[in-house]
Design a protein around this motif. Structure first.
Motif, PDB file in Angstrom:
ATOM      1  N   PRO A   1       0.797  -1.235   0.000  1.00 49.95           N
ATOM      2  CA  PRO A   1       0.000   0.000   0.000  1.00 49.95           C
ATOM      3  C   PRO A   1       0.829   1.284   0.000  1.00 49.95           C
ATOM      4  CG  PRO A   1       0.212  -0.792   2.235  1.00 49.95           C
ATOM      5  CD  PRO A   1       1.002  -1.758   1.382  1.00 49.95           C
ATOM      6  N   LYS A   2       2.149   1.170  -0.026  1.00 48.99           N
ATOM      7  CA  LYS A   2       2.979   2.360   0.162  1.00 48.99           C
ATOM      8  C   LYS A   2       2.928   3.330  -1.013  1.00 48.99           C
ATOM      9  CE  LYS A   2       6.277   0.117   3.290  1.00 48.99           C
ATOM     10  NZ  LYS A   2       7.698  -0.216   3.547  1.00 48.99           N
TER      11      LYS A   2
ATOM     12  N   VAL B   1       1.238   6.887  -1.978  1.00 45.97           N
ATOM     13  CA  VAL B   1       1.950   8.135  -2.265  1.00 45.97           C
ATOM     14  C   VAL B   1       2.554   8.101  -3.673  1.00 45.97           C
ATOM     15  CG1 VAL B   1       2.511   8.499   0.169  1.00 45.97           C
ATOM     16  CG2 VAL B   1       4.138   7.319  -1.312  1.00 45.97           C
ATOM     17  N   HIS B   2       2.801   9.280  -4.215  1.00 44.17           N
ATOM     18  CA  HIS B   2       3.460   9.413  -5.506  1.00 44.17           C
ATOM     19  C   HIS B   2       4.934   9.732  -5.269  1.00 44.17           C
ATOM     20  CE1 HIS B   2       0.064   9.440  -8.407  1.00 44.17           C
ATOM     21  NE2 HIS B   2      -0.616   9.754  -7.326  1.00 44.17           N
ATOM     22  N   PRO B   3       5.848   8.890  -5.719  1.00 40.71           N
ATOM     23  CA  PRO B   3       7.280   9.196  -5.571  1.00 40.71           C
ATOM     24  C   PRO B   3       7.650  10.465  -6.335  1.00 40.71           C
ATOM     25  CG  PRO B   3       6.934   6.887  -6.160  1.00 40.71           C
ATOM     26  CD  PRO B   3       5.627   7.583  -6.360  1.00 40.71           C
ATOM     27  N   ASP B   4       8.741  11.106  -5.913  1.00 39.07           N
ATOM     28  CA  ASP B   4       9.208  12.278  -6.648  1.00 39.07           C
ATOM     29  C   ASP B   4       9.910  11.832  -7.934  1.00 39.07           C
ATOM     30  OD1 ASP B   4      11.812  11.447  -6.009  1.00 39.07           O
ATOM     31  OD2 ASP B   4      11.962  12.791  -4.287  1.00 39.07           O
ATOM     32  N   LYS B   5      10.456  12.781  -8.675  1.00 43.58           N
ATOM     33  CA  LYS B   5      11.068  12.469  -9.970  1.00 43.58           C
ATOM     34  C   LYS B   5      12.279  11.557  -9.858  1.00 43.58           C
ATOM     35  CE  LYS B   5      13.747  16.779  -9.963  1.00 43.58           C
ATOM     36  NZ  LYS B   5      14.024  18.035 -10.698  1.00 43.58           N
ATOM     37  N   ASN B   6      12.848  11.472  -8.650  1.00 41.25           N
ATOM     38  CA  ASN B   6      13.988  10.580  -8.413  1.00 41.25           C
ATOM     39  C   ASN B   6      13.574   9.226  -7.856  1.00 41.25           C
ATOM     40  OD1 ASN B   6      15.934  12.566  -9.206  1.00 41.25           O
ATOM     41  ND2 ASN B   6      15.648  13.570  -7.211  1.00 41.25           N
ATOM     42  N   GLY B   7      12.260   9.016  -7.725  1.00 37.91           N
ATOM     43  CA  GLY B   7      11.762   7.743  -7.220  1.00 37.91           C
ATOM     44  C   GLY B   7      11.715   7.661  -5.707  1.00 37.91           C
ATOM     45  N   ASN B   8      11.981   8.763  -5.015  1.00 39.40           N
ATOM     46  CA  ASN B   8      11.958   8.762  -3.554  1.00 39.40           C
ATOM     47  C   ASN B   8      10.547   9.051  -3.029  1.00 39.40           C
ATOM     48  OD1 ASN B   8      14.839   8.447  -3.422  1.00 39.40           O
ATOM     49  ND2 ASN B   8      15.023  10.642  -3.902  1.00 39.40           N
TER      50      ASN B   8
END
Length: 412
Positions: free
Chosen positions: A259-260, A320-327
């Motif tokens: 679910p993350k 959640v949606h990761p940022d452009k770096n995948g974090n």
């Protein structure tokens, strides 16, 4: 009291509207007017078509004209409000005043019919306001979970009440719920069936009215679907996008995201062939899902356990949606902790009440209703998936059930 409640909802809606405008500026122009096509969750194209052309249709599956992708209550409501004004503050305030007012008066008259005190009524009102996350979901305009989070608890209150014309009010609520979302399909059928059998002292025709109403709602939706697409939508095929959504779950990568991380990012199989209608895409995904189910039962069962664990014990921000770096981060959310504590406690009360009921050869109606709403409310999310916002309606009902089972409020 209603005047103070009205002012509070007006204030909270204004604050919410301001925060939403800041967070999602892409959905609005410089005058805070809603840009119709930018409304998310698959409603933008539909609302734009309704508003500009009066047609209930949208492009889906990469340009295919589609009619049965989304249920109509939210898009029709939003379009109706847009005809008055496209200003977001007007839209969000008006929508919230309508639904919070419904909850206010349903709560008032339901509790009064049960001879509950005004203190109990005020506590009940506070249950939909105190939890930050729940309140945000209820106030949202861009998805139906907020509407369900009002209508489903209202349905529960009507079911356990002793108000006059109970069947009529229940029928209206079930009719509206049917047109919110596909996850309400089975629940809107099981509730009137349960109502019929648990109210044998009432007039038979009135007992059947809610079930007839749901059947009529299904006939309306089915007839529209048949006229537009040549197929009558029903059951697992109630929406032409159901199998596409199920493909997200019947996916070997599902547990790596859920679910993350939002499951919207899961890679999906795309057809090399362009189909000419929405049902052909539906059948395309249905075939893929059937094959996955046939060869991946163990993985599916493990994923169901992940969903159960999430429903009962999740305390962090999900999807959640990761940022452009995948974090990405999944911070602890106090609102989720409170929701789970109350939900689990309400389940323990339910088990205790059922045990006592079996021992005394009589289970109370409120326990029957709560049990079946929990079961059939969560069943679609075990087959599909649940995010925290999907669970808010169930959590709010557990709040109400627990409130009415606490000794202090039981006789007040």
């Amino acid at each position: 009291v209603y005047f103070l409640f009205f002012i509070l909802i007006l204030l909270l809606s204004s604050i919410f509207g301001h925060a939403y405008l800041d967070k999602f500026p892409i959905q609005f122009d410089n005058n805070n007017q809603l840009i119709l096509k930018n409304l998310p969750f698959g409603y933008g194209g539909l609302v734009e078509s309704l508003f500009n052309e009066g047609k209930y249709e949208q492009e889906w599956y990469g340009g295919v004209q589609s009619y049965l992708v989304r249920f109509p209550l939210l898009p029709l409501l939003v379009t109706g409000l847009l005809k008055i004004s496209q200003n977001f503050y007007f839209l969000i305030i008006t929508k919230n005043i309508i639904f919070f007012t419904i909850f206010f008066f349903v709560s008032h008259y339901s509790l009064r019919s049960l001879n509950k005190s005004y203190i109990t009524f005020l506590f009940l009102l506070s249950l939909i306001l105190y939890n930050y996350y729940n309140l945000i979901v209820i106030m949202a305009l861009d998805y139906t979970d907020g509407i369900i989070a009002i209508l489903l608890p209202c349905t529960f209150l009507i079911l356990i009440s002793r108000i006059n014309k109970k069947s009529i009010f229940l029928s209206i609520l079930l009719f509206l719920l049917f047109f919110t979302k596909t996850t309400m399909f089975y629940l809107t059928f099981i509730i009137p069936i349960l109502f019929f059998f648990l109210n044998k002292k009432n007039n038979r025709t009135l007992r059947l009215l809610p079930l007839f109403t749901v059947i009529i709602a299904n006939l309306i939706w089915g007839s529209f679907g048949y006229v537009k697409t040549g197929k009558f939508p029903f059951g697992s095929d109630i929406s032409s996008s159901n199998q596409e959504a199920l493909h997200v779950v019947f996916n070997e990568d599902f547990h790596k995201y859920y679910p993350k991380i939002t499951v919207d990012l899961i890679p999906r199989i795309q057809s090399n062939k362009k189909f000419d209608n929405e049902w052909k895409y539906h059948e395309f995904y249905k075939k893929i899902n059937s094959e996955y189910f046939l060869y991946n039962k163990e993985r599916i069962m493990k994923d169901i356990l992940i969903k159960i664990k999430f429903i009962l014990f999740n305390y962090k921000k999900d999807a959640v949606h990761p940022d452009k770096n995948g974090n990405y981060e999944n911070p602890i959310m106090f609102s989720h902790i409170i929701n789970r504590i109350i939900f689990i406690t309400s389940l323990l009360y339910l088990l205790k009440n059922i045990f006592i009921g079996i021992k005394n050869s009589k289970i109370n109606n409120i326990d029957y209703y709560f049990f079946f709403i929990i079961c059939f409310g969560l069943l679609p999310h075990l087959a599909g998936w649940a995010t925290s916002k999907h669970l808010v309606p169930i959590f709010l009902i557990s709040h109400i059930y627990l409130l009415l089972n606490i000794n202090y409020f039981k006789n007040r």
